[in-house]
Design an enzyme around this catalytic site. Structure first.
Site, mmCIF file in Angstrom:
data_model
loop_
_atom_site.group_PDB
_atom_site.id
_atom_site.type_symbol
_atom_site.label_atom_id
_atom_site.label_comp_id
_atom_site.label_asym_id
_atom_site.label_seq_id
_atom_site.Cartn_x
_atom_site.Cartn_y
_atom_site.Cartn_z
ATOM 1 N N TRP A 143 -90.033 -56.536 -63.562
ATOM 2 C CA TRP A 143 -90.120 -56.012 -64.655
ATOM 3 C C TRP A 143 -89.746 -57.219 -65.296
ATOM 4 O O TRP A 143 -89.527 -57.965 -64.890
ATOM 5 C CB TRP A 143 -88.063 -55.441 -64.898
ATOM 6 C CG TRP A 143 -87.532 -54.979 -65.810
ATOM 7 C CD1 TRP A 143 -88.034 -54.252 -66.951
ATOM 8 C CD2 TRP A 143 -86.824 -55.207 -66.308
ATOM 9 N NE1 TRP A 143 -87.257 -53.751 -67.571
ATOM 10 C CE2 TRP A 143 -85.861 -54.350 -67.771
ATOM 11 C CE3 TRP A 143 -85.297 -55.550 -65.797
ATOM 12 C CZ2 TRP A 143 -84.894 -54.990 -68.563
ATOM 13 C CZ3 TRP A 143 -83.863 -55.651 -66.278
ATOM 14 C CH2 TRP A 143 -83.767 -55.163 -67.658
ATOM 15 N N ASP A 224 -82.041 -54.329 -56.799
ATOM 16 C CA ASP A 224 -81.937 -54.128 -58.421
ATOM 17 C C ASP A 224 -82.494 -52.729 -58.060
ATOM 18 O O ASP A 224 -83.165 -51.644 -57.985
ATOM 19 C CB ASP A 224 -82.532 -54.356 -59.657
ATOM 20 C CG ASP A 224 -83.072 -54.136 -60.827
ATOM 21 O OD1 ASP A 224 -81.752 -52.844 -60.989
ATOM 22 O OD2 ASP A 224 -83.338 -54.490 -61.967
ATOM 23 N N ALA A 226 -82.103 -49.168 -60.118
ATOM 24 C CA ALA A 226 -81.659 -48.490 -61.675
ATOM 25 C C ALA A 226 -82.364 -47.484 -61.312
ATOM 26 O O ALA A 226 -83.224 -46.503 -63.377
ATOM 27 C CB ALA A 226 -83.043 -49.286 -62.367
ATOM 28 N N LYS A 259 -80.669 -44.081 -66.869
ATOM 29 C CA LYS A 259 -81.843 -43.343 -66.513
ATOM 30 C C LYS A 259 -81.685 -41.679 -65.979
ATOM 31 O O LYS A 259 -81.638 -41.131 -66.138
ATOM 32 C CB LYS A 259 -82.761 -44.402 -65.406
ATOM 33 C CG LYS A 259 -83.492 -45.669 -65.957
ATOM 34 C CD LYS A 259 -84.606 -45.313 -67.186
ATOM 35 C CE LYS A 259 -84.328 -46.578 -67.341
ATOM 36 N NZ LYS A 259 -84.853 -47.843 -67.453
HETATM 37 C C1 LMR Z 1 -88.084 -50.042 -69.495
HETATM 38 O O1 LMR Z 1 -88.713 -51.135 -68.265
HETATM 39 O O2 LMR Z 1 -88.730 -50.141 -69.681
HETATM 40 C C2 LMR Z 1 -86.835 -49.868 -69.782
HETATM 41 O O3 LMR Z 1 -86.157 -50.873 -68.500
HETATM 42 C C3 LMR Z 1 -86.622 -49.931 -70.446
HETATM 43 C C4 LMR Z 1 -86.116 -51.854 -70.444
HETATM 44 O O4 LMR Z 1 -84.631 -52.087 -71.266
HETATM 45 O O5 LMR Z 1 -87.365 -52.401 -70.613
#
Ligand code: LMR
Length: 403
Positions: A143, A224, A226, A259
Site C-alpha cells: 500500500w 496490517d 484491513a 472496509k
Molecule cells: C486503498 O488502498 O485504496 C484504500 O486503502 C484507501 C486508501 O486510504 O488508500
C-alpha cells in the site's frame, strides 16, 4: 545568542514557508476527483479501495444504519472517553480479530485508533520509542501509504521482495532470501490477509516459515489487517494473525474497520500489541496511551461506537455478518468471472480481497483511463469491487490490447 536567532528569523514580508517544496497530491486519492469529473457514460472506477454494490454505490451497511439509530436514541453523553477511545469496542473487536482465547490474554493490549492509518502511525511511534535504530521492512509492492507513515514517524524503511507481477505469483523464495538478511530486532510489516495491492495469499505453511524466521532471528512482526472478512471469512482471514500471535512472544497488529464495516470516512481502527509478559504489556499500554494523547489526544468516537453497538447487539451482529458474507461473495464471484474472461487473468480467481495487480506499464494505465474511461491505480492495481458482471466484458476489451 539572541542576535543570532533574530538574524535567522524571516524579515518583513519574507515567506516563512519558503523552505517547503510543493508536494504532489496523493495519486490514489486523486483518482476520486478525476473519475468524478469524467463526463463519459460507461466509465469504470477501479481506483480507490472501497466496496461497491452492483449499482456502483458504496452504501452504508444496514447494520451500521441500525446501530446509528440506536445511538441517536440512546447515547446520553458525548463527554471525553480518554486516549484509549471506546474500551468496550476494542474488547469486543479483539474477539473477532484474535479469537476468544487470545483476546483474553493479559499479554495483549489494545486501543481504538483513528483508522488503520492511525493504528500504523501509533505502532510506528511505539517502535520509535523502543527501537529507535530499527528498520521496518515492507513488501514490494505494498500500500503506497505504508512507507510514508513509518518515515514520518522517523522509523527507517526498507523493502523485501514479495510478488512477481509478470508471473502473478508470490516469490516466496525471494521474500525469504531478503528477510534472511534482516537484522535482529528489525520489524517486518505483513498484510494479514487480502494483500494490497496484489491480492496474493500465503499458505499456512508459508506463514509458519515466517513465524519461525521471526522467532529464530528475533524479528518483530507488525501485521496490517484491513480486510478481515472480505477474503475467505472472518476466522479464515484472521488465521495468519492468530498464528503469529500464538507462535511469538511479541507482535503488533494494526486493524481497520473501513472496509468490513463500510465506515471509511469515520476513521475506525485499532492497535493491539502482544508483549512477552503481562507486566510488559501494561507498560506498553501506558506508552501507547501517552503517544496517542500526543498524536490525537482521543480518537473520534462515532464510528467505533457504531461497531461497538453492532457487536454487542446480537441481531445487528448477525446481520452484519450476513452483509459481510454478501460483500465477500460479490467480490469472489467477480474474481471467478474475471478469471474466466481472459486467459491472462486466470490468476485473479485464486487471489483474495479487493485488489488484483495487472502487469501494465504506467502508460497503459493512463491510456486506459484517457481512451476508455477505465480508472485504476498507477501501478496497475484494480479494485475488483468496482466491476460488475455486465461491465467485465468492456473492461476486458479495454485491457486486452495492453496485456
Ligand atoms: C486503498 O488502498 O485504496 C484504500 O486503502 C484507501 C486508501 O486510504 O488508500
Amino acid at each position: 545568542m539572541m542576535n543570532a536567532i533574530v538574524a535567522t528569523q524571516p524579515q518583513g514580508d519574507e515567506d516563512i514557508f519558503a523552505a517547503l517544496a510543493a508536494q504532489p497530491a496523493d495519486a490514489l486519492l486523486g483518482l476520486i476527483a478525476l473519475y468524478r469529473n469524467d463526463q463519459r457514460s460507461g466509465k469504470i472506477d477501479l481506483g480507490v479501495g472501497v466496496f461497491r454494490a452492483d449499482d456502483g454505490s458504496t452504501p452504508v451497511m444496514r447494520s451500521v444504519k441500525a446501530a446509528e439509530k440506536l445511538l441517536l436514541q440512546e447515547q446520553t453523553s458525548k463527554s471525553y472517553l480518554g486516549p484509549e477511545g471506546d474500551a468496550i469496542y476494542a474488547d469486543l473487536l479483539a474477539e473477532i480479530v484474535l479469537g476468544g482465547e487470545q483476546a483474553q490474554s493479559d499479554r495483549i493490549t489494545g486501543v481504538q485508533t483513528t483508522g488503520g492509518t492511525g493504528a500504523l502511525r501509533l505502532g510506528a511511534e511505539l517502535l520509535k520509542r523502543v527501537r529507535p535504530n530499527a528498520t521496518v521492512w515492507i513488501s514490494t509492492p505494498t500500500w503506497p501509504n505504508h512507507g510514508p507513515i513509518f518515515i514520518e514517524a522517523g522509523v527507517a524503511v526498507r523493502s523485501y521482495r514479495f510478488y512477481d507481477v509478470a508471473s502473478a505469483t508470490v516469490d516466496f523464495e525471494a521474500m525469504m532470501e531478503d528477510l534472511e538478511h534482516v537484522a535482529a530486532g528489525d520489524i517486518i510489516l505483513l498484510h494479514g490477509c487480502c494483500h494490497n495491492p496484489t491480492g496474493a495469499t500465503l499458505s499456512t505453511q508459508q506463514w509458519r516459515i515466517i513465524a519461525n524466521l521471526c522467532e529464530e532471528r528475533g524479528l518483530l512482526p507488525f501485521i496490517d489487517l484491513a480486510y478481515q472478512g472480505l477474503g475467505d471469512g472472518l476466522d479464515e482471514d484472521a488465521a495468519a494473525t492468530r498464528q503469529l500471535f500464538a507462535a511469538l512472544p511479541s507482535a503488533i497488529l494494526a486493524y481497520s474497520c473501513d472496509k468490513n464495516f463500510g465506515l471509511y470516512r469515520e476513521r475506525v481502527g485499532a492497535l493491539w500489541v502482544q508483549a512477552p509478559s503481562p507486566a510488559s504489556a501494561a507498560i506498553v499500554r501506558s506508552n501507547i496511551l501517552s503517544l496517542a494523547r500526543g498524536l490525537w489526544s482521543m480518537p473520534p468516537d462515532h464510528g467505533a461506537a457504531i461497531v461497538r453497538v453492532i457487536l454487542e447487539t446480537p441481531d445487528l451482529r448477525a446481520d452484519w455478518m450476513i452483509e459481510l458474507a454478501e460483500m465477500r461473495s460479490r467480490i469472489n464471484a467477480l474474481r471467478t468471472a474475471l478469471a474466466a474472461a481472459h486467459p491472462d487473468l486466470a490468476f485473479i480467481g485464486d487471489q483474495r480481497g479487493m485488489f488484483a495487480m495487472l502487469p501494465l506499464a504506467p502508460d497503459a494505465v493512463v491510456a486506459m483511463r484517457r481512451e476508455k474511461g477505465i480508472y485504476m491505480a498507477g501501478n496497475g492495481r484494480i479494485n475488483i469491487a468496482g466491476l460488475t458482471l455486465p461491465t467485465i466484458p468492456a473492461f476486458v476489451a479495454g485491457l486486452a490490447p495492453h496485456l
